[in-house]
Design a protein around this motif. Structure first.
Motif, mmCIF file in Angstrom:
data_model
loop_
_atom_site.group_PDB
_atom_site.id
_atom_site.type_symbol
_atom_site.label_atom_id
_atom_site.label_comp_id
_atom_site.label_asym_id
_atom_site.label_seq_id
_atom_site.Cartn_x
_atom_site.Cartn_y
_atom_site.Cartn_z
ATOM 1 N N GLY A 265 0.502 -1.279 0.317
ATOM 2 C CA GLY A 265 -0.069 -0.242 0.049
ATOM 3 C C GLY A 265 0.718 0.949 -0.468
ATOM 4 N N LEU A 266 2.304 1.114 0.802
ATOM 5 C CA LEU A 266 2.602 2.719 0.688
ATOM 6 C C LEU A 266 3.821 2.535 -0.216
ATOM 7 N N VAL A 267 3.504 1.074 -0.697
ATOM 8 C CA VAL A 267 4.546 1.887 -2.397
ATOM 9 C C VAL A 267 3.681 2.116 -3.565
ATOM 10 N N ILE A 268 2.642 1.111 -3.534
ATOM 11 C CA ILE A 268 1.343 2.320 -4.517
ATOM 12 C C ILE A 268 1.046 3.712 -4.256
ATOM 13 N N ALA A 269 0.755 4.191 -3.136
ATOM 14 C CA ALA A 269 0.992 5.463 -2.846
ATOM 15 C C ALA A 269 1.491 5.797 -2.944
ATOM 16 N N SER A 270 3.239 5.824 -2.683
ATOM 17 C CA SER A 270 4.248 6.580 -2.785
ATOM 18 C C SER A 270 5.058 6.946 -4.491
ATOM 19 N N ILE A 271 4.286 5.713 -5.491
ATOM 20 C CA ILE A 271 4.160 5.995 -6.410
ATOM 21 C C ILE A 271 3.637 6.819 -7.053
ATOM 22 N N THR A 272 1.701 6.325 -7.029
ATOM 23 C CA THR A 272 0.890 7.742 -7.261
ATOM 24 C C THR A 272 1.172 9.122 -6.907
ATOM 25 N N MET A 273 2.164 9.619 -5.854
ATOM 26 C CA MET A 273 1.895 10.737 -4.921
ATOM 27 C C MET A 273 3.092 11.249 -6.372
ATOM 28 N N ILE A 274 4.248 10.276 -6.512
ATOM 29 C CA ILE A 274 5.164 10.664 -7.228
ATOM 30 C C ILE A 274 4.465 11.454 -8.631
ATOM 31 N N VAL A 275 3.526 10.399 -9.511
ATOM 32 C CA VAL A 275 3.013 10.626 -10.533
ATOM 33 C C VAL A 275 2.765 11.639 -10.501
ATOM 34 N N GLY A 276 1.328 11.923 -10.181
ATOM 35 C CA GLY A 276 0.837 13.089 -9.444
ATOM 36 C C GLY A 276 1.519 14.545 -9.056
ATOM 37 N N ALA A 277 2.730 14.689 -8.595
ATOM 38 C CA ALA A 277 3.189 15.792 -8.153
ATOM 39 C C ALA A 277 4.087 15.692 -10.029
ATOM 40 N N THR A 278 4.761 15.460 -10.872
ATOM 41 C CA THR A 278 5.074 15.199 -11.900
ATOM 42 C C THR A 278 4.376 15.979 -12.593
ATOM 43 N N ILE A 279 2.810 15.309 -13.022
ATOM 44 C CA ILE A 279 1.855 16.130 -13.166
ATOM 45 C C ILE A 279 1.735 18.352 -12.929
ATOM 46 N N ILE A 280 1.532 18.058 -11.761
ATOM 47 C CA ILE A 280 1.872 19.052 -11.383
ATOM 48 C C ILE A 280 3.206 20.155 -11.484
ATOM 49 N N GLY A 281 4.126 19.096 -11.104
ATOM 50 C CA GLY A 281 5.107 20.666 -11.678
ATOM 51 C C GLY A 281 5.738 21.021 -13.374
ATOM 52 N N ALA A 282 5.029 19.858 -14.290
ATOM 53 C CA ALA A 282 5.147 20.397 -15.674
ATOM 54 C C ALA A 282 4.596 21.686 -16.037
ATOM 55 N N ILE A 283 3.112 21.186 -15.472
ATOM 56 C CA ILE A 283 2.090 22.266 -16.259
ATOM 57 C C ILE A 283 2.699 23.675 -15.352
ATOM 58 N N ILE B 142 -7.878 13.593 -18.196
ATOM 59 C CA ILE B 142 -7.995 14.874 -19.220
ATOM 60 C C ILE B 142 -8.554 16.208 -18.952
ATOM 61 N N GLY B 143 -7.289 16.696 -18.082
ATOM 62 C CA GLY B 143 -6.886 17.646 -18.339
ATOM 63 C C GLY B 143 -5.450 18.494 -19.330
ATOM 64 N N THR B 144 -4.195 16.988 -19.110
ATOM 65 C CA THR B 144 -3.304 17.089 -19.643
ATOM 66 C C THR B 144 -3.278 17.250 -21.169
ATOM 67 N N THR B 145 -4.505 15.637 -21.768
ATOM 68 C CA THR B 145 -4.933 15.607 -22.811
ATOM 69 C C THR B 145 -5.731 17.079 -22.824
ATOM 70 N N MET B 146 -6.186 17.674 -23.087
ATOM 71 C CA MET B 146 -6.904 18.744 -23.656
ATOM 72 C C MET B 146 -5.430 20.091 -24.026
ATOM 73 N N ALA C 195 3.318 19.825 -26.642
ATOM 74 C CA ALA C 195 1.986 19.357 -27.319
ATOM 75 C C ALA C 195 2.275 17.755 -26.682
ATOM 76 N N MET C 196 3.346 17.620 -26.764
ATOM 77 C CA MET C 196 4.519 15.849 -26.902
ATOM 78 C C MET C 196 4.584 15.993 -24.912
ATOM 79 N N MET C 197 4.235 17.405 -24.818
ATOM 80 C CA MET C 197 5.211 16.989 -23.039
ATOM 81 C C MET C 197 4.179 16.260 -22.437
ATOM 82 N N PHE C 198 2.735 17.544 -22.903
ATOM 83 C CA PHE C 198 1.682 17.034 -21.779
ATOM 84 C C PHE C 198 1.141 15.736 -22.631
#
Length: 396
Positions: free
Chosen positions: A218-236, A294-298, A372-375
Motif C-alpha cells: 500500500g505504501l509503495v503504490i501510494a508513493s508511486i501515485t504521489m510521485i506521478v501526480g506531483a510530476t504532472i503538477i510540476g510540469a504544468i 482529461i486535463g493534460t490531454t486537453m 504538445a508532446m510533453m502534455f
C-alpha cells in the motif's frame, strides 16, 4: 534534549494570534506563487533552453525534498520561534538577491528557496500543533493549508500584470514588500519558544526503515501515485505559462485563476469526501487520476480547442486538489507508529521529488519534441499510474 520553557497554548483556530499565523503563511507563499510564473518567462527571454528552465524550476523542490526529513529535528531542537525568525530573514535575503542581481542569480535563489520552504512548512505545522488544543488542531491545519493555497488564486494574475509592466519598478517594489512584511507580521505572532526532545536518526536508520516499509504494498503504490501526480503538477506549473503565451492560447492569468479557484473550492467543498478511514480506496484514486488525464490531454490539443482550453483548468484543479490530501491521509495511517518520526518527512518528500521530476524530465521532453508532446507524455505517465492502481487494487 529536554523540553525548556514548556507551556500550553489555548488559542482558538480563529483567534487573532492564529489569524496572524495564517496571514504570515499567505504572504510567504505569495512570493513563491509570483516567482513560479516570472522565472520561466524571464529565463526564456534570456535565451535559456526549456531543458535548463526545467532544471532551474525543479531544483527548489529537490532541495526541499533532501532537507525535509531533517527540518523537523532542527525546528524541535531550536524552537519554532527561533527557526521562524531565521528562515524569514533567509526568505528576505533570497528575494533581495534576486532584486539586486536578477536572472543571473536564479540558481542561487532557487536553491535558497528550497531551503526556506522546507523549514517554513515544518515550522508552521509544529507551531500550529503546539498553539492549539487537540480538538482544534484539525481545523488549524486546514486553515493553514487554505492559507498556503490562497496565493495561487491571485499570485499568477499579479505575476502576469507585473510581467507586463515594462520598467520593472512595480515588480521590484512587490518583492521588497514581500521580503519585509512577513518579518513584521512575525513580530506580532506569539510562536512557541520551547525546545522539545526529538528523536535523532542516522542515514542507516532511515534506510533501514525505508527497507522495512518497502514490503508494505500500500505504501509503495501510494508513493508511486504521489510521485506521478506531483510530476504532472510540476510540469504544468513550470511550462503552462510558456506554452499558452508562446502559442497565444487564451489568457494565462484567467486559466490559472480558474485552476486555483477549483483547487481552493474543491478542497473545502469536497473535504468530507476524502477517505480518512486508513484504508486504500483505489476507485477514488482512479477518478482523481482520470481528471488529470482529461486535463493534460486537453492541454496537448489546446490549439484546436480555442476557448474550451479553460475546461482543462477545471480537471487539472480537481486532480491537484484531491490527490495530495487523499494519499497523505492514507500514508499517515499506513506508516508504522514506531517509525513515524523517521518516515513521515520522507513520504512528504515524495511530493517534492515528483514536482522536481516534472520540471526536470518534462523540460527535456519539451526541448527534444514539443509542448504538445510533453502534455501527452504527462497523460501517458498518469495512465501508467492508473494501471498500477487497478492491478494492485486489493491492498490495505
Amino acid at each position: 534534549m529536554t523540553d525548556k520553557h514548556l507551556f500550553t497554548y489555548t488559542f482558538s483556530p480563529l483567534s487573532g494570534a492564529m489569524l496572524h499565523l495564517y496571514l504570515l503563511s499567505m504572504l510567504f507563499f505569495t512570493a513563491s506563487s509570483i516567482l513560479t510564473i516570472i522565472f520561466p518567462l524571464q529565463a526564456e527571454i534570456s535565451g535559456i533552453s526549456e531543458g535548463e528552465i526545467g532544471f532551474i524550476m525543479g531544483i527548489t523542490m529537490f532541495v526541499c525534498m533532501v532537507l525535509r526529513p531533517w527540518a523537523g529535528q532542527m525546528v524541535a531542537k531550536y524552537s519554532v520561534k527561533t527557526m521562524m525568525q531565521w528562515l524569514l530573514v533567509g526568505h528576505a535575503v533570497t528575494l533581495m538577491i534576486y532584486v539586486l542581481f536578477g536572472i543571473d542569480s536564479i540558481y542561487v535563489v532557487r536553491v535558497l528557496q528550497g531551503v526556506v520552504i522546507a523549514f517554513f512548512s515544518m515550522s508552521m505545522q509544529l507551531g500550529i500543533n503546539d498553539m492549539l488544543k487537540n480538538e482544534d488542531r484539525g481545523q488549524g491545519m486546514s486553515m493553514y493549508s487554505l492559507s498556503s493555497v490562497m496565493p495561487s488564486l491571485y499570485g499568477p494574475v499579479l505575476a502576469i500584470w507585473l510581467w507586463q509592466q515594462l520598467d520593472g519598478t512595480y515588480f521590484i517594489a512587490c518583492l521588497v514588500v514581500l521580503a519585509m512584511l512577513p518579518l513584521l507580521i512575525y513580530m506580532r505572532t506569539p510562536l512557541p519558544q520551547h525546545q522539545k526532545a526529538w528523536v535523532a536518526f542516522s542515514i542507516r536508520e532511515l534506510l533501514g526503515a525505508l527497507k522495512e516499509t518497502s514490503r508494505h504494498q500500500g505504501l509503495v503504490i501510494a508513493s508511486i501515485t504521489m510521485i506521478v501526480g506531483a510530476t504532472i503538477i510540476g510540469a504544468i506549473s513550470t511550462f503552462l505559462p510558456l506554452y499558452m503565451l508562446k502559442f497565444k492560447l487564451g489568457n494565462i492569468a484567467i486559466y490559472l485563476f480558474i485552476q486555483a479557484l477549483v483547487v481552493v473550492g474543491s478542497r473545502f467543498i469536497l473535504r468530507k469526501r476524502i477517505p480518512s478511514d486508513g484504508h486504500w480506496h483505489p476507485n477514488f484514486i482512479i477518478l482523481v487520476l482520470l481528471a488529470s488525464i482529461i486535463g493534460t490531454t486537453m492541454l496537448a490539443y489546446g490549439g484546436q480547442l480555442g476557448s474550451f482550453i479553460y475546461l482543462s483548468a477545471i480537471f487539472n484543479g480537481l486532480a491537484f486538489a484531491m490527490l495530495y490530501p487523499t494519499i497523505m491521509t492514507y500514508i499517515s495511517f499506513a506508516i508504522p507508529e514506531d517509525k513515524k518520526h523517521l518516515l513521515l518527512g520522507v513520504f512528504l518528500a515524495t511530493n517534492d521529488l515528483g514536482f522536481s521530476l516534472g520540471s526536470f524530465v518534462m523540460g527535456i521532453v519539451v526541448q527534444l519534441t514539443s509542448y504538445a508532446m510533453m502534455f501527452i507524455a504527462c497523460t501517458i505517465v498518469t495512465c501508467f499510474a492508473i494501471v498500477l492502481v487497478v492491478l494492485k487494487r486489493h491492498i490495505d
